[in-house]
Design an enzyme around this catalytic site. Structure first.
Site, short mmCIF file in Angstrom:
data_model
loop_
_atom_site.label_atom_id
_atom_site.label_comp_id
_atom_site.label_asym_id
_atom_site.label_seq_id
_atom_site.Cartn_x
_atom_site.Cartn_y
_atom_site.Cartn_z
N HIS A 98 38.46 41.13 46.66
CA HIS A 98 37.81 41.15 45.34
C HIS A 98 38.66 42.01 44.39
O HIS A 98 39.26 43.00 44.82
CB HIS A 98 36.39 41.73 45.47
CG HIS A 98 35.60 41.56 44.21
ND1 HIS A 98 35.76 42.38 43.12
CD2 HIS A 98 34.66 40.64 43.86
CE1 HIS A 98 34.95 41.97 42.15
NE2 HIS A 98 34.28 40.92 42.57
N GLU A 100 37.95 44.17 42.34
CA GLU A 100 37.59 45.61 42.31
C GLU A 100 38.20 46.33 43.51
O GLU A 100 38.52 47.52 43.41
CB GLU A 100 36.06 45.75 42.26
CG GLU A 100 35.55 45.35 40.87
CD GLU A 100 34.15 44.80 40.83
OE1 GLU A 100 33.38 45.00 41.79
OE2 GLU A 100 33.82 44.13 39.82
N GLU A 168 38.43 34.15 40.34
CA GLU A 168 37.71 35.06 39.45
C GLU A 168 38.69 35.69 38.47
O GLU A 168 39.40 36.65 38.84
CB GLU A 168 37.03 36.17 40.26
CG GLU A 168 36.05 35.67 41.29
CD GLU A 168 35.03 36.74 41.63
OE1 GLU A 168 33.84 36.47 41.47
OE2 GLU A 168 35.42 37.85 42.01
N SER A 214 31.15 36.31 35.24
CA SER A 214 30.09 36.14 34.24
C SER A 214 29.35 34.81 34.33
O SER A 214 28.98 34.23 33.31
CB SER A 214 30.63 36.38 32.82
OG SER A 214 31.09 37.72 32.70
C1 PEP Z 1 31.95 39.34 40.91
O1 PEP Z 1 31.78 40.53 41.07
O2 PEP Z 1 32.46 38.68 41.82
C2 PEP Z 1 31.51 38.74 39.65
C3 PEP Z 1 31.88 37.52 39.39
O3 PEP Z 1 30.77 39.51 38.81
P1 PEP Z 1 29.96 39.02 37.48
O4 PEP Z 1 29.23 37.76 37.86
O5 PEP Z 1 29.03 40.15 37.17
O6 PEP Z 1 30.98 38.78 36.43
#
Ligand code: PEP
Length: 252
Positions: A98, A100, A168, A214
Site C-alpha cells: 500500500h 502508505e 491506487e 476516493s
Molecule cells: C486506500 O487506502 O486504499 C484508499 C483507497 O483510501 P480512500 O478510499 O480513503 O481514498
C-alpha cells in the site's frame, strides 16, 4: 475473455476500536448473507489486532484480510506479523505494498514482492498495490511507474487466483479526488497488458485489477462499470456500513 468476479475490499487502515470494528464487519456480513446470488466477493481488512474478533464477527460470510505482513515466517522482527499468523487467525487475503507502507515505511518493490511471495506460498491471496504520485502523474509517467511496480512487485508465481492488483493513484487516496473514468480505463488496460507481458495473457485475463482512491457511493457505479475494473479497494468509505454497502451494491 475470462469472466472475473469483482472484489470489493475495505482497507480500514489504523481505524476502529474493537466494538466499532466488529459491529461494522458484522453489519456488512449480515447484509451480504441476505443478498440473493451475489455477483461479487466482499473483503474487510482491519488492523491486525482486530483480525481475530472480526473473523468471529463475520461468521465466514465475507472474507477477512490483513493490511500488511512481514516476508519472514517468524523471528526477530519486533512489532511485525507473519503470514502464518495471519492465516492462523482466519484471514485469507493480505494487502501488500500500500502506498502508505511504501511511503511511511520506505518499502521497496523488492520488499513488496517478497511479502507477496510469502502470502501466496501459504495459500493466501495477495492484494498488490501500485500507483503513481501526483508529481509522477504531472510528469506523464503514470503508466511507466505502474509498469515498473508490476515488474518489481509481482511474483513470477502469481496467478489469477493468488494475486489481485490494486491500482491506487497516490494523489487520489483519501483526498476526494479521482482520475477521470477515461484515465482509470487507460491505466487498467495498461496494467493488464503489463501483467500479460510478465505472466501471459491467460493469467492477465483472469486477474482482478481493483481501482482504489476516493471510491465512494456517488462515483462507484461509474468506476465499476469500466471493462478492466474488477472491483475496488476502499479506504474511508469502508468505515460506515451504509457507504461500504452502497459501493458493494454497484457490483451485486
Ligand atoms: C486506500 O487506502 O486504499 C484508499 C483507497 O483510501 P480512500 O478510499 O480513503 O481514498
Amino acid at each position: 475473455m475470462m469472466s472475473r468476479r469483482p472484489l470489493i475490499a475495505g482497507n480500514w487502515k489504523m481505524n476502529c476500536l474493537k466494538s466499532d470494528g466488529t459491529a461494522l464487519a458484522a453489519g456488512i456480513a449480515e447484509k451480504y448473507a441476505a443478498a440473493v446470488n451475489p455477483k461479487c466477493d466482499v473483503l474487510v481488512c482491519p488492523p491486525a489486532i482486530w483480525i481475530l474478533p472480526v473473523v468471529d464477527a463475520v461468521k465466514g460470510r465475507i472474507a477477512v484480510g490483513a493490511e500488511d505482513a512481514h516476508a519472514a515466517e517468524s523471528g526477530a522482527h519486533t512489532g511485525d506479523i507473519s503470514v502464518p499468523m495471519i492465516k492462523d487467525a482466519g484471514a485469507s487475503f493480505v494487502i501488500v505494498g500500500h502506498s502508505e507502507r511504501r511511503t511511511d515505511h520506505h518499502e521497496t518493490d523488492a520488499e513488496v514482492k517478497a511479502k507477496a511471495e510469502a502470502v501466496i506460498s501459504h495459500g493466501l491471496t495477495a492484494i498488490i498495490c501500485i500507483g503513481e504520485t501526483e508529481a509522477e502523474r504531472d510528469a506523464g509517467k503514470t503508466i511507466e511507474v505502474c509498469r515498473t511496480q508490476i515488474q518489481g512487485s509481482v511474483p513470477d508465481k502469481a496467478t489469477a487466483e493468488n494475486v489481485v492488483i490494486a491500482y491506487e493513484p497516490v494523489w487520489a487516496i483519501g483526498t476526494g479526488r479521482t482520475p477521470t473514468t477515461q484515465d482509470v480505463a487507460d491505466v487498467h488496460a495498461a496494467v493488464r497488458a503489463e501483467i500479460a507481458a510478465k505472466l501471459g495473457k491467460e493469467t492477465a485475463d483472469g486477474m482482478r485489477i481493483l481501482y482504489g482512491g476516493s471510491v465512494k457511493p456517488s462515483n462507484a457505479a461509474e468506476l465499476m462499470a469500466l471493462a478492466d475494473v474488477d472491483g475496488a479497494l476502499v479506504g474511508g468509505a469502508s468505515l460506515k456500513v451504509a457507504d461500504f454497502w452502497a459501493i458493494i451494491e454497484t457490483c451485486l
